[in-house]
Design a protein around this motif. Structure first.
Motif, PDB file in Angstrom:
ATOM      1  N   ILE A 102       0.829  -1.202   0.000  1.00  9.45           N
ATOM      2  CA  ILE A 102       0.000   0.000   0.000  1.00  9.45           C
ATOM      3  C   ILE A 102       0.867   1.257   0.000  1.00  9.45           C
ATOM      4  O   ILE A 102       0.439   2.316  -0.450  1.00  9.45           O
ATOM      5  N   GLY A 103       2.112   1.126   0.492  1.00  8.48           N
ATOM      6  CA  GLY A 103       3.011   2.275   0.465  1.00  8.48           C
ATOM      7  C   GLY A 103       3.460   2.634  -0.940  1.00  8.48           C
ATOM      8  O   GLY A 103       3.721   3.801  -1.247  1.00  8.48           O
ATOM      9  N   LYS A 104       3.544   1.616  -1.812  1.00 14.49           N
ATOM     10  CA  LYS A 104       3.975   1.842  -3.188  1.00 14.49           C
ATOM     11  C   LYS A 104       2.810   2.167  -4.121  1.00 14.49           C
ATOM     12  O   LYS A 104       3.025   2.624  -5.247  1.00 14.49           O
ATOM     13  N   ALA A 105       1.583   1.895  -3.680  1.00 17.68           N
ATOM     14  CA  ALA A 105       0.416   2.101  -4.547  1.00 17.68           C
ATOM     15  C   ALA A 105       0.132   3.583  -4.749  1.00 17.68           C
ATOM     16  O   ALA A 105       0.302   4.399  -3.836  1.00 17.68           O
ATOM     17  N   ALA A 106      -0.285   3.922  -5.941  1.00 18.29           N
ATOM     18  CA  ALA A 106      -0.666   5.303  -6.239  1.00 18.29           C
ATOM     19  C   ALA A 106      -2.000   5.614  -5.581  1.00 18.29           C
ATOM     20  O   ALA A 106      -2.837   4.717  -5.391  1.00 18.29           O
ATOM     21  N   PRO A 107      -2.231   6.867  -5.191  1.00 24.52           N
ATOM     22  CA  PRO A 107      -3.508   7.239  -4.574  1.00 24.52           C
ATOM     23  C   PRO A 107      -4.695   6.880  -5.477  1.00 24.52           C
ATOM     24  O   PRO A 107      -4.701   7.200  -6.661  1.00 24.52           O
ATOM     25  N   GLY A 108      -5.651   6.187  -4.898  1.00 21.52           N
ATOM     26  CA  GLY A 108      -6.840   5.813  -5.647  1.00 21.52           C
ATOM     27  C   GLY A 108      -6.654   4.636  -6.583  1.00 21.52           C
ATOM     28  O   GLY A 108      -7.571   4.283  -7.338  1.00 21.52           O
ATOM     29  N   GLN A 109      -5.477   3.997  -6.553  1.00 22.13           N
ATOM     30  CA  GLN A 109      -5.219   2.864  -7.443  1.00 22.13           C
ATOM     31  C   GLN A 109      -6.116   1.693  -7.069  1.00 22.13           C
ATOM     32  O   GLN A 109      -6.229   1.325  -5.905  1.00 22.13           O
ATOM     33  N   SER A 110      -6.764   1.098  -8.072  1.00 26.03           N
ATOM     34  CA  SER A 110      -7.669  -0.022  -7.816  1.00 26.03           C
ATOM     35  C   SER A 110      -6.938  -1.345  -7.958  1.00 26.03           C
ATOM     36  O   SER A 110      -5.889  -1.434  -8.597  1.00 26.03           O
ATOM     37  N   GLY A 111      -7.490  -2.360  -7.357  1.00 33.89           N
ATOM     38  CA  GLY A 111      -6.947  -3.707  -7.504  1.00 33.89           C
ATOM     39  C   GLY A 111      -5.724  -3.997  -6.682  1.00 33.89           C
ATOM     40  O   GLY A 111      -5.091  -5.035  -6.879  1.00 33.89           O
ATOM     41  N   VAL A 112      -5.351  -3.106  -5.745  1.00 36.26           N
ATOM     42  CA  VAL A 112      -4.125  -3.312  -4.969  1.00 36.26           C
ATOM     43  C   VAL A 112      -4.222  -4.583  -4.125  1.00 36.26           C
ATOM     44  O   VAL A 112      -3.308  -5.420  -4.126  1.00 36.26           O
ATOM     45  N   TYR A 113      -5.326  -4.713  -3.402  1.00 36.85           N
ATOM     46  CA  TYR A 113      -5.489  -5.885  -2.543  1.00 36.85           C
ATOM     47  C   TYR A 113      -5.533  -7.166  -3.352  1.00 36.85           C
ATOM     48  O   TYR A 113      -4.891  -8.161  -3.005  1.00 36.85           O
ATOM     49  N   ARG A 114      -6.261  -7.150  -4.468  1.00 35.24           N
ATOM     50  CA  ARG A 114      -6.381  -8.358  -5.284  1.00 35.24           C
ATOM     51  C   ARG A 114      -5.035  -8.795  -5.848  1.00 35.24           C
ATOM     52  O   ARG A 114      -4.703  -9.978  -5.867  1.00 35.24           O
ATOM     53  N   ASP A 115      -4.244  -7.848  -6.300  1.00 29.70           N
ATOM     54  CA  ASP A 115      -2.925  -8.196  -6.830  1.00 29.70           C
ATOM     55  C   ASP A 115      -2.009  -8.709  -5.717  1.00 29.70           C
ATOM     56  O   ASP A 115      -1.245  -9.660  -5.905  1.00 29.70           O
ATOM     57  N   TRP A 116      -2.087  -8.057  -4.555  1.00 29.17           N
ATOM     58  CA  TRP A 116      -1.267  -8.503  -3.415  1.00 29.17           C
ATOM     59  C   TRP A 116      -1.635  -9.931  -3.031  1.00 29.17           C
ATOM     60  O   TRP A 116      -0.759 -10.786  -2.846  1.00 29.17           O
ATOM     61  N   LEU A 117      -2.936 -10.212  -2.912  1.00 31.96           N
ATOM     62  CA  LEU A 117      -3.379 -11.545  -2.516  1.00 31.96           C
ATOM     63  C   LEU A 117      -2.997 -12.578  -3.571  1.00 31.96           C
ATOM     64  O   LEU A 117      -2.544 -13.682  -3.229  1.00 31.96           O
ATOM     65  N   ALA A 118      -3.170 -12.239  -4.840  1.00 36.42           N
ATOM     66  CA  ALA A 118      -2.825 -13.182  -5.909  1.00 36.42           C
ATOM     67  C   ALA A 118      -1.352 -13.557  -5.856  1.00 36.42           C
ATOM     68  O   ALA A 118      -0.990 -14.718  -6.052  1.00 36.42           O
ATOM     69  N   ASN A 119      -0.493 -12.586  -5.569  1.00 37.55           N
ATOM     70  CA  ASN A 119       0.937 -12.876  -5.481  1.00 37.55           C
ATOM     71  C   ASN A 119       1.264 -13.727  -4.265  1.00 37.55           C
ATOM     72  O   ASN A 119       2.119 -14.618  -4.330  1.00 37.55           O
ATOM     73  N   ARG A 120       0.600 -13.452  -3.132  1.00 37.35           N
ATOM     74  CA  ARG A 120       0.826 -14.279  -1.939  1.00 37.35           C
ATOM     75  C   ARG A 120       0.363 -15.714  -2.184  1.00 37.35           C
ATOM     76  O   ARG A 120       1.016 -16.679  -1.790  1.00 37.35           O
ATOM     77  N   VAL A 121      -0.798 -15.856  -2.835  1.00 34.69           N
ATOM     78  CA  VAL A 121      -1.329 -17.181  -3.139  1.00 34.69           C
ATOM     79  C   VAL A 121      -0.380 -17.928  -4.071  1.00 34.69           C
ATOM     80  O   VAL A 121      -0.084 -19.117  -3.864  1.00 34.69           O
ATOM     81  N   GLN A 122       0.113 -17.240  -5.095  1.00 35.93           N
ATOM     82  CA  GLN A 122       1.003 -17.890  -6.052  1.00 35.93           C
ATOM     83  C   GLN A 122       2.258 -18.432  -5.378  1.00 35.93           C
ATOM     84  O   GLN A 122       2.674 -19.567  -5.632  1.00 35.93           O
ATOM     85  N   ARG A 123       2.864 -17.652  -4.508  1.00 38.32           N
ATOM     86  CA  ARG A 123       4.095 -18.079  -3.857  1.00 38.32           C
ATOM     87  C   ARG A 123       3.870 -19.278  -2.934  1.00 38.32           C
ATOM     88  O   ARG A 123       4.759 -20.114  -2.771  1.00 38.32           O
ATOM     89  N   LEU A 124       2.676 -19.358  -2.379  1.00 35.97           N
ATOM     90  CA  LEU A 124       2.394 -20.448  -1.447  1.00 35.97           C
ATOM     91  C   LEU A 124       1.967 -21.717  -2.168  1.00 35.97           C
ATOM     92  O   LEU A 124       2.325 -22.827  -1.750  1.00 35.97           O
ATOM     93  N   ILE A 125       1.219 -21.568  -3.261  1.00 39.08           N
ATOM     94  CA  ILE A 125       0.586 -22.717  -3.893  1.00 39.08           C
ATOM     95  C   ILE A 125       1.408 -23.324  -5.021  1.00 39.08           C
ATOM     96  O   ILE A 125       1.335 -24.527  -5.266  1.00 39.08           O
ATOM     97  N   THR A 126       2.210 -22.523  -5.697  1.00 31.59           N
ATOM     98  CA  THR A 126       2.972 -23.057  -6.829  1.00 31.59           C
ATOM     99  C   THR A 126       3.787 -24.300  -6.468  1.00 31.59           C
ATOM    100  O   THR A 126       3.802 -25.280  -7.225  1.00 31.59           O
ATOM    101  N   PRO A 127       4.478 -24.351  -5.307  1.00 27.98           N
ATOM    102  CA  PRO A 127       5.216 -25.576  -4.964  1.00 27.98           C
ATOM    103  C   PRO A 127       4.332 -26.786  -4.712  1.00 27.98           C
ATOM    104  O   PRO A 127       4.826 -27.918  -4.661  1.00 27.98           O
ATOM    105  N   THR A 128       3.004 -26.544  -4.545  1.00 35.64           N
ATOM    106  CA  THR A 128       2.090 -27.646  -4.241  1.00 35.64           C
ATOM    107  C   THR A 128       1.729 -28.455  -5.482  1.00 35.64           C
ATOM    108  O   THR A 128       1.450 -29.657  -5.383  1.00 35.64           O
ATOM    109  N   PHE A 129       1.739 -27.814  -6.639  1.00 35.11           N
ATOM    110  CA  PHE A 129       1.275 -28.488  -7.850  1.00 35.11           C
ATOM    111  C   PHE A 129       2.064 -29.755  -8.189  1.00 35.11           C
ATOM    112  O   PHE A 129       1.460 -30.782  -8.530  1.00 35.11           O
TER     113      PHE A 129
END
Length: 462
Positions: A102-129
């Motif tokens: 959120i510190g790097k996000a531009a004011p009013g930028q949309s999709g910040v949470y969704r992109d953050w969550l998607a990246n966290r999910v990817q790092r956790l789940i990719t080794p599971t496949f």
């Protein structure tokens, strides 16, 4: 020859970890990384120690469980059931990651949470496949080869048990922005609120007999411990006397409700089928308090220890392969047991769990499990480091993000709860269980079945 190759790969990994260790910024809290590695390794050793197979008097391979034959071993689970420590570390790490985002996000930028969550999910789940797809393929092949389906079910169940934790951790991680906001506004109250929630859930389960409500404790217990990670990062445990007091109070509560109370001492499973961890109970919450107070009281000593470059390099190396170790350690166990039974006629499996001979042989068997695990680390650890951009760097649409997370969690939960092996299908597996995590990842824009579409000029809806 293969041993030499794998050994060479491990040396390369050590050399790379040494380089990363030497570049570590001074402000990084190394104790966080150390606790993450130690907590997962405790789970791995605990699984290898508690579970076991042995040949009975009739010459049959029989499943053994140390906790069923040794009451005193129940106390060991207070040290080996360290999932609360992982969630404590997760709260610390997730708060750091979310604040940076959120510190790097531009004011009013949309999709910040969704992109953050998607990246966290990817790092956790990719080794599971890899482990999920390998066992799906094995189940199909073994079924077609005519192996008894019950044996296939037991093998897949044993190997894939670890994935239940990932489903819960993903759900807890998804609440990070809301939970962190609650911490900033309400402080300790945002931790305390989960205690009566867990107590009420246990009362509804064990006294009122309400079915399935106990599964909500996966959230109440682990969200509560996750909140402690926020408190840790904000310096609330910097006073070591406070951390020790937290440990002492937690220990007093834990002893009162287990030794002198309703809950069993074992923090995993008890002989009568009662489990303090699947789903969690108030007792596991109390254990989380105990462990949090202890490890945070030891933090100054630990951080000084990690100034040693060799110890810190080992920590960096472990964190670079920690999910691989966690996900594959029971596959290594199943492989060793299978080879021992089929190729060597069960040699070495004549000691009954809990006996003196069994304990004497544990270091040797754990060493064998480690050797079996090393090639898996060398082959699959790269999946913890190779990540492409989510959807080519584009914001994840809201509906796809929600459906993706739910599908992944449902699939992982079903993998651990139902197993991927099917008792009656022609193929031998439940295809929908295997497919759910893959489809969920594809919805979020990554994974083996995701196929990006390059459409110049196409407009993405955030």
């Amino acid at each position: 020859m293969r041993i030499v190759i794998y050994g060479g790969r491990m040396l390369q990994m050590w050399s790379k970890a040494r380089g990363l260790a030497e570049q570590t910024p001074p402000e990084r809290n190394r104790w966080v990384d150390f606790l993450r590695a130690v907590s997962i390794m405790a789970v791995v050793v605990g699984h290898w120690l508690m579970a076991g197979l042995y040949v009975n008097a009739a010459g049959e391979l029989q499943r053994g469980d140390l906790l069923l034959v040794s009451d005193w071993a129940h106390w060991l689970t207070w040290g080996f059931q360290v999932m609360p420590v992982f969630f404590l570390v997760g709260g610390y790490s997730n708060s750091v990651s979310w604040q940076l985002t959120i510190g790097k996000a531009a004011p009013g930028q949309s999709g910040v949470y969704r992109d953050w969550l998607a990246n966290r999910v990817q790092r956790l789940i990719t080794p599971t496949f890899p482990v999920l797809l390998l066992w799906a393929a094995l189940a199909v092949v073994l079924t077609q080869a005519g192996l008894p389906r019950e044996q296939i079910r037991m093998a897949t169940e044993a190997a894939l048990i670890p994935v239940w934790f990932l489903a819960v951790y993903l759900l807890v991680t998804a609440f990070t922005p809301l939970a962190y906001r609650a911490w900033k506004r309400f402080g300790w109250l945002s931790v305390a609120v989960f205690v009566p929630a867990a107590m009420l859930t246990d009362w509804l389960t064990f006294t009122a007999g309400v079915p399935f409500v106990n599964f909500t404790n996966f959230l109440w217990v682990f969200l509560g411990v996750h909140q402690l990670g926020f408190a840790w990062r904000d310096g609330r445990f910097d006073n070591r006397l406070f951390a020790l007091a937290w440990f002492a109070v937690g220990l007093a509560v834990l002893i009162r409700i287990t030794v002198y109370g309703f809950y069993p001492v074992s923090m995993v499973s008890a002989p009568d089928g009662f489990s303090n961890s699947l789903p969690p109970t108030l007792a596991l919450f109390a254990l989380g308090m105990v462990q949090s107070g202890l490890v945070l009281a030891l933090e100054p000593l630990g951080r000084r220890m990690l100034d040693n470059v060799r110890i810190w390099t080992a920590t960096v190396l472990m964190n670079g392969m920690i999910m691989t170790i966690y996900l594959w350690h029971l596959t290594a166990f199943v492989l060793v047991m299978t080879v021992t039974w089929l190729a060597f006629g069960g040699a070495g499996l004549d000691a009954v769990p809990g006996t003196g001979a069994w304990w004497v042989s544990r270091p040797l068997w754990i060493g064998i499990y480690v050797l079996a695990l090393l090639p898996m680390i060398a082959i699959f650890a790269r999946h913890e480091r190779s990540f492409g951009p989510i959807r080519g760097g584009r914001t994840v649409p809201r509906l796809r993000a929600v459906l993706g997370v739910l599908a992944i969690c449902a699939g992982l939960g079903a993998t651990a709860g139902l197993t991927i092996a099917s008792p009656d299908s022609v193929s031998g597996i439940r295809w929908w269980v295997v497919a759910l995590p893959l489809v969920g990842a594809a919805l979020m824009g990554f994974g083996p079945v995701y196929r990006p579409r390059n459409r110049p000029g196409a407009r993405e809806v955030a």
